[in-house]
Design a protein around this motif. Structure first.
Motif, PDB file in Angstrom:
ATOM      1  N   PRO A 124       0.820  -1.214   0.000  1.00 35.61           N
ATOM      2  CA  PRO A 124       0.000   0.000   0.000  1.00 35.61           C
ATOM      3  C   PRO A 124       0.857   1.269   0.000  1.00 35.61           C
ATOM      4  O   PRO A 124       2.068   1.223   0.250  1.00 35.61           O
ATOM      5  CB  PRO A 124      -0.804  -0.117   1.301  1.00 35.61           C
ATOM      6  CG  PRO A 124      -0.738  -1.553   1.682  1.00 35.61           C
ATOM      7  CD  PRO A 124       0.584  -2.045   1.187  1.00 35.61           C
ATOM      8  N   ARG A 125       0.223   2.384  -0.238  1.00 32.04           N
ATOM      9  CA  ARG A 125       0.898   3.683  -0.317  1.00 32.04           C
ATOM     10  C   ARG A 125       1.720   3.936   0.947  1.00 32.04           C
ATOM     11  O   ARG A 125       1.207   3.912   2.066  1.00 32.04           O
ATOM     12  CB  ARG A 125      -0.161   4.779  -0.499  1.00 32.04           C
ATOM     13  CG  ARG A 125       0.385   6.102  -0.955  1.00 32.04           C
ATOM     14  CD  ARG A 125      -0.743   7.074  -1.282  1.00 32.04           C
ATOM     15  NE  ARG A 125      -1.589   6.598  -2.373  1.00 32.04           N
ATOM     16  CZ  ARG A 125      -2.472   7.361  -3.016  1.00 32.04           C
ATOM     17  NH1 ARG A 125      -2.627   8.629  -2.664  1.00 32.04           N
ATOM     18  NH2 ARG A 125      -3.202   6.859  -3.992  1.00 32.04           N
ATOM     19  N   HIS A 126       3.025   4.215   0.750  1.00 29.84           N
ATOM     20  CA  HIS A 126       3.933   4.294   1.891  1.00 29.84           C
ATOM     21  C   HIS A 126       5.173   5.087   1.516  1.00 29.84           C
ATOM     22  O   HIS A 126       5.363   5.485   0.361  1.00 29.84           O
ATOM     23  CB  HIS A 126       4.357   2.882   2.318  1.00 29.84           C
ATOM     24  CG  HIS A 126       5.208   2.186   1.294  1.00 29.84           C
ATOM     25  ND1 HIS A 126       4.693   1.679   0.113  1.00 29.84           N
ATOM     26  CD2 HIS A 126       6.559   1.916   1.234  1.00 29.84           C
ATOM     27  CE1 HIS A 126       5.662   1.145  -0.606  1.00 29.84           C
ATOM     28  NE2 HIS A 126       6.813   1.288   0.044  1.00 29.84           N
TER      29      HIS A 126
ATOM     30  N   PRO B  76      -2.246   2.182   4.337  1.00 30.46           N
ATOM     31  CA  PRO B  76      -1.904   3.192   3.326  1.00 30.46           C
ATOM     32  C   PRO B  76      -1.958   4.612   3.888  1.00 30.46           C
ATOM     33  O   PRO B  76      -2.767   4.918   4.768  1.00 30.46           O
ATOM     34  CB  PRO B  76      -2.953   2.979   2.235  1.00 30.46           C
ATOM     35  CG  PRO B  76      -4.061   2.226   2.896  1.00 30.46           C
ATOM     36  CD  PRO B  76      -3.432   1.409   3.955  1.00 30.46           C
TER      37      PRO B  76
ATOM     38  N   GLU C 137       3.515   3.454  -4.160  1.00 28.73           N
ATOM     39  CA  GLU C 137       2.730   2.259  -3.889  1.00 28.73           C
ATOM     40  C   GLU C 137       2.911   1.262  -5.022  1.00 28.73           C
ATOM     41  O   GLU C 137       3.390   1.605  -6.107  1.00 28.73           O
ATOM     42  CB  GLU C 137       1.241   2.613  -3.753  1.00 28.73           C
ATOM     43  CG  GLU C 137       0.629   3.171  -5.031  1.00 28.73           C
ATOM     44  CD  GLU C 137      -0.779   3.708  -4.847  1.00 28.73           C
ATOM     45  OE1 GLU C 137      -1.231   3.802  -3.695  1.00 28.73           O
ATOM     46  OE2 GLU C 137      -1.423   4.040  -5.867  1.00 28.73           O
ATOM     47  N   SER C 138       2.528   0.016  -4.766  1.00 29.95           N
ATOM     48  CA  SER C 138       2.568  -1.003  -5.806  1.00 29.95           C
ATOM     49  C   SER C 138       1.346  -0.870  -6.701  1.00 29.95           C
ATOM     50  O   SER C 138       0.235  -0.638  -6.219  1.00 29.95           O
ATOM     51  CB  SER C 138       2.584  -2.409  -5.195  1.00 29.95           C
ATOM     52  OG  SER C 138       3.758  -2.630  -4.456  1.00 29.95           O
TER      53      SER C 138
ATOM     54  N   TRP D  81       1.686  -5.286   5.961  1.00 25.34           N
ATOM     55  CA  TRP D  81       2.169  -3.965   5.582  1.00 25.34           C
ATOM     56  C   TRP D  81       1.600  -2.910   6.524  1.00 25.34           C
ATOM     57  O   TRP D  81       0.672  -3.171   7.284  1.00 25.34           O
ATOM     58  CB  TRP D  81       1.743  -3.613   4.146  1.00 25.34           C
ATOM     59  CG  TRP D  81       1.974  -4.674   3.140  1.00 25.34           C
ATOM     60  CD1 TRP D  81       1.036  -5.427   2.502  1.00 25.34           C
ATOM     61  CD2 TRP D  81       3.246  -5.146   2.649  1.00 25.34           C
ATOM     62  NE1 TRP D  81       1.626  -6.321   1.647  1.00 25.34           N
ATOM     63  CE2 TRP D  81       2.982  -6.171   1.713  1.00 25.34           C
ATOM     64  CE3 TRP D  81       4.568  -4.791   2.903  1.00 25.34           C
ATOM     65  CZ2 TRP D  81       3.995  -6.851   1.042  1.00 25.34           C
ATOM     66  CZ3 TRP D  81       5.581  -5.466   2.234  1.00 25.34           C
ATOM     67  CH2 TRP D  81       5.286  -6.481   1.319  1.00 25.34           C
TER      68      TRP D  81
END
Length: 270
Positions: free
Chosen positions: A136-138, A196, A224-225, A193
């Motif tokens: 997730p967004r990180h 996000p 992010e992926s 994880w």
């Protein structure tokens, strides 16, 4: 060709840099062979345990009674897209950083004379439509608190078409990354994880990285992926590189000598 100084300035301005033609193709081929073989073995292990894209969530929530804690931990790492330790430790991954152009740019970015690699690198396998393997967004600082400073070098091994996904970046977000939302972020319920962050940054940009090229990421850049929508496993490698002005409390590799050092040991710690 852009000068090293210009490329480093662009990295610091945007928070990321796509550096073309900087990975030796023979090294890329060797890593592809290594990861492809291991990925096939991982798929076999998961199938034998009855773990697939459709039931991973239920498996993580309630593992079968005949799986002990150690095996469950290993399977959990595999379904999240990680490789086993023996693959992470393979010297073939080190050679991805052997190109002179890449090392020159990294030294300029890090203001360093020598470069070091966090051990172990993080090669990744992302199955088609796997949401659990998509980070997730990180910002990378969240997962690497043991390092004072570093640059993440993301190398696609088999991830060159847009439908395979990859990394979505949010340009210049490193300028505003340090805030309580990030520093106090919690883990997801499945503990794979962090939750996000920064939902206010728009859609970002899918980094298009060609074969033999690499994506360099600032430790505070939000990214992010992107979901793998192809019919193939996406292979890549994350390598966290730091310089002689920086520190780590974990194992590291001297990229000049190709020698692994225990935490807080080696010439740079004298």
């Amino acid at each position: 060709m852009d000068s090293t100084a210009h490329l480093a300035e662009k990295f610091h301005r945007e928070g990321y840099l796509i550096l073309d033609d900087c990975i030796p193709l023979p090294s890329l081929g060797s890593v592809k062979t290594l990861l492809s073989s291991s990925s096939a073995e991982i798929g076999k292990i998961l199938r034998e345990r009855g773990v697939g894209v459709g039931n991973v969530e239920s498996f993580l929530a309630k593992p079968p009674a005949d799986i002990d804690a150690s095996e469950f931990s290993e399977l959990k790492a595999l379904v999240s897209g990680n490789f086993p330790r023996n693959i992470k430790a393979h010297p073939a991954l080190w050679e991805l950083l052997g190109g002179e152009r890449l090392t020159s740019v990294l030294k300029r970015i890090l203001v360093a004379e020598r470069l070091y690699l966090h051990m172990f690198p993080s090669p990744r396998h992302v199955a088609p439509s796997s949401t659990l393997a998509a980070v997730p967004r990180h910002v990378d600082r969240q997962y690497n608190g043991h390092m004072s400073n570093f640059v993440t070098v993301w190398v696609p091994i088999e991830a060159f078409s847009e439908n395979m996904g990859g990394v979505r970046v949010f340009p210049k977000s490193h300028d505003v990354a340090r805030n309580p939302e990030i520093d106090e972020s919690a883990r997801l319920e499945n503990d794979l994880w962090f939750a996000p962050i920064r939902s206010d940054l728009g859609d970002g940009v899918l980094a298009t990285v060609t074969k033999g090229s690499a994506l360099l990421l600032h430790r505070d850049l939000v990214h992010e992926s992107a979901l793998n929508l192809s019919g193939y496993v996406r292979l890549s490698a994350d390598l966290r590189v730091f310089g002689d002005r920086d520190s780590t409390t974990k194992h590291y590799l001297d990229l000049q000598e190709k020698k692994i050092f225990e935490p807080l040991t080696g010439e740079r710690h004298v």
